[in-house]
Design a protein around this motif. Structure first.
Motif, PDB file in Angstrom:
ATOM      1  N   GLY A   9      -0.217   4.022   1.767  1.00  0.00           N
ATOM      2  CA  GLY A   9      -0.434   4.438   3.152  1.00  0.00           C
ATOM      3  C   GLY A   9       0.268   3.452   4.078  1.00  0.00           C
ATOM      4  O   GLY A   9       0.319   2.254   3.787  1.00  0.00           O
ATOM      5  N   HIS A  41     -12.912  -0.400   0.053  1.00  0.00           N
ATOM      6  CA  HIS A  41     -11.496  -0.023  -0.054  1.00  0.00           C
ATOM      7  C   HIS A  41     -10.816  -0.658  -1.280  1.00  0.00           C
ATOM      8  O   HIS A  41      -9.935  -1.507  -1.151  1.00  0.00           O
ATOM      9  CB  HIS A  41     -10.740  -0.398   1.232  1.00  0.00           C
ATOM     10  CG  HIS A  41      -9.508   0.440   1.449  1.00  0.00           C
ATOM     11  ND1 HIS A  41      -9.022   0.755   2.690  1.00  0.00           N
ATOM     12  CD2 HIS A  41      -8.669   1.030   0.567  1.00  0.00           C
ATOM     13  CE1 HIS A  41      -7.929   1.496   2.567  1.00  0.00           C
ATOM     14  NE2 HIS A  41      -7.689   1.676   1.273  1.00  0.00           N
ATOM     15  N   ALA A  59       0.878  -1.189   0.000  1.00  0.00           N
ATOM     16  CA  ALA A  59       0.000   0.000   0.000  1.00  0.00           C
ATOM     17  C   ALA A  59       0.901   1.219   0.000  1.00  0.00           C
ATOM     18  O   ALA A  59       2.086   1.109   0.370  1.00  0.00           O
ATOM     19  CB  ALA A  59      -0.880   0.019   1.257  1.00  0.00           C
TER      20      ALA A  59
HETATM   21  C1  DGY Z   1      -3.139   2.529  -0.087  1.00  0.00           C
HETATM   22  O1  DGY Z   1      -2.318   1.997  -0.831  1.00  0.00           O
HETATM   23  O2  DGY Z   1      -2.800   3.104   0.941  1.00  0.00           O
HETATM   24  C2  DGY Z   1      -4.545   2.531  -0.508  1.00  0.00           C
HETATM   25  O3  DGY Z   1      -5.385   2.874   0.532  1.00  0.00           O
HETATM   26  C3  DGY Z   1      -4.933   1.228  -1.122  1.00  0.00           C
HETATM   27  O4  DGY Z   1      -6.165   1.387  -1.759  1.00  0.00           O
END
Ligand code: DGY
Length: 321
Positions: free
Chosen positions: A78, A287, A76
């Motif tokens: 995040g 998500h 990810a």
């Molecule tokens: C992230 O990569 O942080 C996103 O939230 C994934 O959808």
């Protein structure tokens, strides 16, 4: 010691292939469900590197108990699920997957926005429930986006891409909030950096793209939703902890907000008892911002390269600190 990498969920095969080519032992989660904290801990004990998901909680306790780890790469961009500052004190490198999911996530934010603006949730429900009897001259009247004002909350890569789509594709005026000026973005979109208050008071569309930090947690609360324009749309594809669900429900039902589109909730998965799920003007997705084949394959490859670099004691190509 043989290098072993735990991948906590099933991800594109490319990652496993790349790691195995380097002679790295790969521990896979064959059941493809989130591991419990106990399972995560036990498997991490046998690993030198981890590829983690945003649902894996890598906090101080976990890190202290697994200080033998050399590298963790989050699948990810995040990384609020990882205490990377503490990991650093233990000499554990932490990586993420920026850039490759920028288009996917901005396009999903755009999808939510279009769906909200044109009442797609109620309209498809109308067809599916057999209530489509006539062409409705006054039915499903939505918001035309052309020429409106959009506020990008957090003009990082994804926020800037969203701003570009809105400006170039829909002739929108763009306001943004960020910690510093984004000169190239301003040049290409005539965007203007403003304080949050001004952004919320002026914008017809507010799209959230900032990371979850102690400053952004609960940013969209009763006070800030109250500043938003009557008839405006709220989109969040960043993190669910950035908006307060009760406050959002209040402003969706009191005539302030026209609609909200959420790709993120708090908690995830969302509670089936959430009042937001009962609203026709709130569209919730599970998500899926980065869920394109291209983005997920590139994310897998970055994770594999981060891990190989970390195990070799090199600096990560995508390091979070
Ligand atoms: C992230 O990569 O942080 C996103 O939230 C994934 O959808």
């Amino acid at each position: 010691m043989t290098q072993s990498v735990l991948i906590t969920r099933r991800i594109p095969e490319l990652a496993m292939k790349k790691l195995k080519e380097q002679g790295i032992n790969v521990i896979e989660n064959s059941e493809d469900r989130p591991l419990s904290s106990r399972e995560l801990h036990d498997l991490a004990q046998r690993s030198t590197g981890l590829i983690t998901m945003l649902s894996d909680k890598i906090d101080k306790d976990f890190l202290a108990a697994n200080s033998h780890l050399k590298v963790i790469s989050n699948f990810a961009v995040g990384h609020n699920n990882i205490d990377s500052a503490f990991a650093k004190t233990l000499g554990i490198q932490v990586g993420n997957t920026p850039d490759v999911l920028t288009h996917a996530t901005a396009e999903l934010a755009m999808t939510l926005l279009l769906a909200c603006a044109r009442n797609l949730q109620s309209a498809t429900q109308n067809v599916k429930s057999g209530q489509w009897n006539n062409w409705e001259p006054m039915g499903f009247l939505g918001m035309e986006l052309y020429g409106k004002c959009a506020a990008i909350i957090g003009a990082g890569r994804i926020g800037q891409r969203m701003g570009e789509i809105l400006n170039k594709g829909f002739g929108m005026n763009i306001l943004y909030t960020a910690q510093s000026d984004k000169k190239d973005f301003e040049k290409s979109t005539q965007a203007r950096r403003v304080e949050l208050n001004e952004a919320l008071q002026m914008a017809d569309i507010v799209s959230v793209h900032c990371p979850l930090t102690e400053n952004t947690r609960n940013l969209f609360n009763q006070k800030n939703f109250a500043l938003m324009k009557k008839g405006s749309i709220f989109i969040n594809t960043a993190r669910g902890e950035i908006h307060d669900e009760k406050a959002l429900h209040h402003f969706l039902t009191n005539g302030t907000l026209f609609a909200a589109g959420l790709d993120v909730t708090n908690p995830e998965p969302m509670s089936m008892n959430s009042e937001l799920l009962k609203l026709p003007n709130c569209l919730v997705l599970p998500h899926i911002g980065s869920a394109t084949v291209t983005a997920r394959q590139e994310m897998a490859l970055i994770c594999a390269r981060n891990i190989i670099q970390g195990l070799n004691g090199e600096k990560l190509e995508c390091s979070v600190v």
